[in-house]
Design a protein around this motif. Structure first.
Motif, PDB file in Angstrom:
ATOM      1  N   ASP A  25      21.707  44.988 112.258  1.00 28.28           N
ATOM      2  CA  ASP A  25      21.746  45.018 110.769  1.00 28.28           C
ATOM      3  C   ASP A  25      20.871  43.475 110.310  1.00 28.28           C
ATOM      4  OD1 ASP A  25      23.257  47.022 110.244  1.00 28.28           O
ATOM      5  OD2 ASP A  25      25.099  46.190 109.897  1.00 28.28           O
ATOM      6  N   VAL A  26      21.297  42.325 110.991  1.00 26.79           N
ATOM      7  CA  VAL A  26      20.459  41.219 110.546  1.00 26.79           C
ATOM      8  C   VAL A  26      19.023  41.431 111.006  1.00 26.79           C
ATOM      9  CG1 VAL A  26      20.369  38.995 111.418  1.00 26.79           C
ATOM     10  CG2 VAL A  26      22.626  39.787 110.954  1.00 26.79           C
ATOM     11  N   LEU A  84      20.757  29.281  98.686  1.00 24.21           N
ATOM     12  CA  LEU A  84      22.000  29.818  98.766  1.00 24.21           C
ATOM     13  C   LEU A  84      22.867  29.244  97.423  1.00 24.21           C
ATOM     14  CD1 LEU A  84      22.559  29.292 102.522  1.00 24.21           C
ATOM     15  CD2 LEU A  84      22.263  31.567 101.323  1.00 24.21           C
ATOM     16  N   LEU A  85      22.774  28.104  97.183  1.00 25.64           N
ATOM     17  CA  LEU A  85      23.495  27.471  96.061  1.00 25.64           C
ATOM     18  C   LEU A  85      23.179  28.378  94.650  1.00 25.64           C
ATOM     19  CD1 LEU A  85      23.537  23.689  96.545  1.00 25.64           C
ATOM     20  CD2 LEU A  85      25.468  25.292  96.773  1.00 25.64           C
ATOM     21  N   LEU A  86      21.905  28.687  94.349  1.00 24.44           N
ATOM     22  CA  LEU A  86      21.150  29.335  93.242  1.00 24.44           C
ATOM     23  C   LEU A  86      21.782  30.789  93.467  1.00 24.44           C
ATOM     24  CD1 LEU A  86      17.703  28.113  93.040  1.00 24.44           C
ATOM     25  CD2 LEU A  86      19.512  27.593  91.274  1.00 24.44           C
ATOM     26  N   SER A  87      21.752  31.348  94.677  1.00 26.29           N
ATOM     27  CA  SER A  87      22.316  32.853  94.358  1.00 26.29           C
ATOM     28  C   SER A  87      23.724  32.927  94.190  1.00 26.29           C
ATOM     29  CB  SER A  87      22.034  33.226  95.872  1.00 26.29           C
ATOM     30  OG  SER A  87      22.874  32.654  96.786  1.00 26.29           O
ATOM     31  N   ASN A 158      15.192  37.741  97.649  1.00 31.69           N
ATOM     32  CA  ASN A 158      15.374  38.934  96.642  1.00 31.69           C
ATOM     33  C   ASN A 158      15.326  40.144  97.334  1.00 31.69           C
ATOM     34  OD1 ASN A 158      15.376  37.080  94.577  1.00 31.69           O
ATOM     35  ND2 ASN A 158      13.457  37.315  93.870  1.00 31.69           N
ATOM     36  N   SER A 159      14.877  40.280  98.495  1.00 31.46           N
ATOM     37  CA  SER A 159      14.862  41.548  99.166  1.00 31.46           C
ATOM     38  C   SER A 159      16.235  41.761 100.180  1.00 31.46           C
ATOM     39  CB  SER A 159      13.604  41.614 100.152  1.00 31.46           C
ATOM     40  OG  SER A 159      13.807  40.568 101.452  1.00 31.46           O
ATOM     41  N   ILE A 160      16.999  40.827 100.240  1.00 36.65           N
ATOM     42  CA  ILE A 160      18.300  41.040 101.105  1.00 36.65           C
ATOM     43  C   ILE A 160      19.210  41.815 100.209  1.00 36.65           C
ATOM     44  CG2 ILE A 160      20.220  39.792 102.290  1.00 36.65           C
ATOM     45  CD1 ILE A 160      18.066  37.444 102.635  1.00 36.65           C
ATOM     46  N   ASP A 161      19.947  42.858 100.806  1.00 38.36           N
ATOM     47  CA  ASP A 161      20.740  43.819 100.341  1.00 38.36           C
ATOM     48  C   ASP A 161      22.396  42.839 100.312  1.00 38.36           C
ATOM     49  OD1 ASP A 161      18.715  45.119  99.282  1.00 38.36           O
ATOM     50  OD2 ASP A 161      18.837  46.353 101.134  1.00 38.36           O
ATOM     51  N   ALA A 162      22.405  42.292 101.375  1.00 40.87           N
ATOM     52  CA  ALA A 162      23.933  41.909 101.730  1.00 40.87           C
ATOM     53  C   ALA A 162      24.459  40.844 100.642  1.00 40.87           C
ATOM     54  CB  ALA A 162      24.019  40.760 103.057  1.00 40.87           C
ATOM     55  N   ALA A 167      25.971  36.309 105.356  1.00 41.65           N
ATOM     56  CA  ALA A 167      24.728  37.245 105.712  1.00 41.65           C
ATOM     57  C   ALA A 167      23.430  36.803 105.021  1.00 41.65           C
ATOM     58  CB  ALA A 167      25.125  38.657 105.225  1.00 41.65           C
ATOM     59  N   ARG A 168      23.494  36.410 104.048  1.00 39.70           N
ATOM     60  CA  ARG A 168      22.193  36.016 103.486  1.00 39.70           C
ATOM     61  C   ARG A 168      21.856  34.806 104.103  1.00 39.70           C
ATOM     62  NH1 ARG A 168      24.875  37.278  98.309  1.00 39.70           N
ATOM     63  NH2 ARG A 168      25.033  35.051  97.992  1.00 39.70           N
TER      64      ARG A 168
END
Length: 356
Positions: A25-26, A84-87, A158-162, A167-168
């Motif tokens: 998956d990764v 990561l903080l912004l997400s 933006n393209s990561i679905d996790a 995981a991101r």
């Protein structure tokens, strides 16, 4: 006892299958995320060789390695934690940040088009010898890499679905390492190909090696020019696409709605529908990026800090721009010394015997 051992082995096998699936998956997520940012990756690879142009051959790879380490720091230490903080706390900010990068790429691409059309001479990056000059070259390259790396990482994010933060993070680390190795590994190979050609041209035991070596040396300037053109197109295409999608995500139905409608209209054509849809999207993205970038370039030229000198370079040295011109640091490093440094001979200087 045997039953307990069998159950334990079953649990271990299940954990191994789960770990393998997670690794798959990764890998899949990393490949998808990296492919989304490929346009910026091409641009990054097209920019870097300019920083070692004219340097003594033995200093090329050490400087590329220093820039590579700076790129790793940019992606893993500065950009990754912020993303990561912004997400988590401000996911709404990712699209505007991405669009700011799209504006920058469109502007740089439009500047390159203008230089190409107007025939303005391009100055080579600094090529002075000495640790101080090299530090300034590396510093300028790393600043430019910071902007391009931020674009790569935001596009990938933006393209990561996790849904999981970890995981991101893992996917972004894989993308950061993989893309950095790909870009600067390719750059290292490119800048040393003329050295390989010179070595082959000097081999008097094989006429084929001599001819191939001379051909390689003669071809590399053309290859680098093609790469620079590809990078120019990629900047406008990627920048325009980011802006098209971003305006749609922020609530504006047009102009992306029109482009999406055209994509849908050709999607049903057997065999070529997907390709035609991609071509339509790419063409409109390129044109949109060129228009927006051209408007910004005109505005920048009228602003006091956007005035250009006789060489066509912004006096402010915007954003460590290795794309359209040299930074102020590079001028201080000794712009005119490129022709005096112990660089590589020109392709045309190889005589019939290629004794260089």
């Amino acid at each position: 006892m045997a039953g307990g051992l069998a159950a334990l082995l079953d649990d271990v096998a299940a954990l191994a299958r789960l770990a393998a699936a997670s690794a798959d998956d990764v890998a899949a997520a990393s490949a998808k995320a990296g492919s989304k940012a490929m346009g910026v990756v091409i641009d990054d690879a097209a920019v870097t060789p300019q920083y070692v142009k004219g340097l003594e051959p033995k200093r090329e790879l050490p400087i590329i390695w220093r820039i590579t380490k700076g790129s790793f720091r940019n992606k893993l230490i500065f950009i990754l934690p912020v993303l990561l903080l912004l997400s988590v706390f401000a996911p709404w900010a990712l699209t505007p940040i991405l669009m700011l990068g799209g504006l920058y790429l469109s502007f740089e691409g439009a500047e390159k088009i203008w230089e190409l059309v107007s025939g303005k001479p391009k100055k080579a990056p600094a090529a002075a010898e000495g640790a101080g000059a090299e530090d300034k070259i590396v510093s300028s390259a790393v600043r430019t890499d910071l902007i391009l790396s931020a674009e790569i990482m935001v596009i990938s994010m933006n393209s990561i679905d996790a849904d999981s933060l970890w995981a991101r993070a893992i996917v972004l680390v894989v993308v950061a390492i993989g893309i950095t190795v790909l870009v600067y590994g390719a750059v290292g190979v490119l800048v040393k190909m003329d050295d390989v050609g010179l070595a082959m041209a000097a081999d008097h035991d094989s006429e084929f090696k001599q001819k191939f070596g001379r051909g390689l040396v003669g071809a590399m300037p053309k290859v680098m020019n093609v790469i620079s053109y590809v990078g120019m197109v990629a900047m406008l295409w990627v920048g325009g696409h980011i802006l098209l999608v971003g305006t749609h995500d922020l609530g504006l139905a047009q102009p992306y709605g029109f482009v999406h409608h055209l994509e849908g209209a050709v999607a049903g054509i057997a065999g070529v529908g997907a390709i035609l849809g991609w071509l339509i999207n790419t063409a409109f993205s390129f044109v949109f990026g060129l228009i927006i970038g051209g408007v910004i370039a005109v505005i920048m030229h009228f602003l006091p800090f956007g005035h250009h000198d006789e060489g066509g370079h912004a006096e402010s040295g915007h954003a460590g721009s290795g794309h359209a011109g040299d930074s102020a640091d590079q001028h201080e490093a000794g712009q005119g010394s490129a022709s005096q440094s112990a660089g590589k001979p020109e392709a045309g200087s190889l005589g019939p015997d290629a004794k260089g």
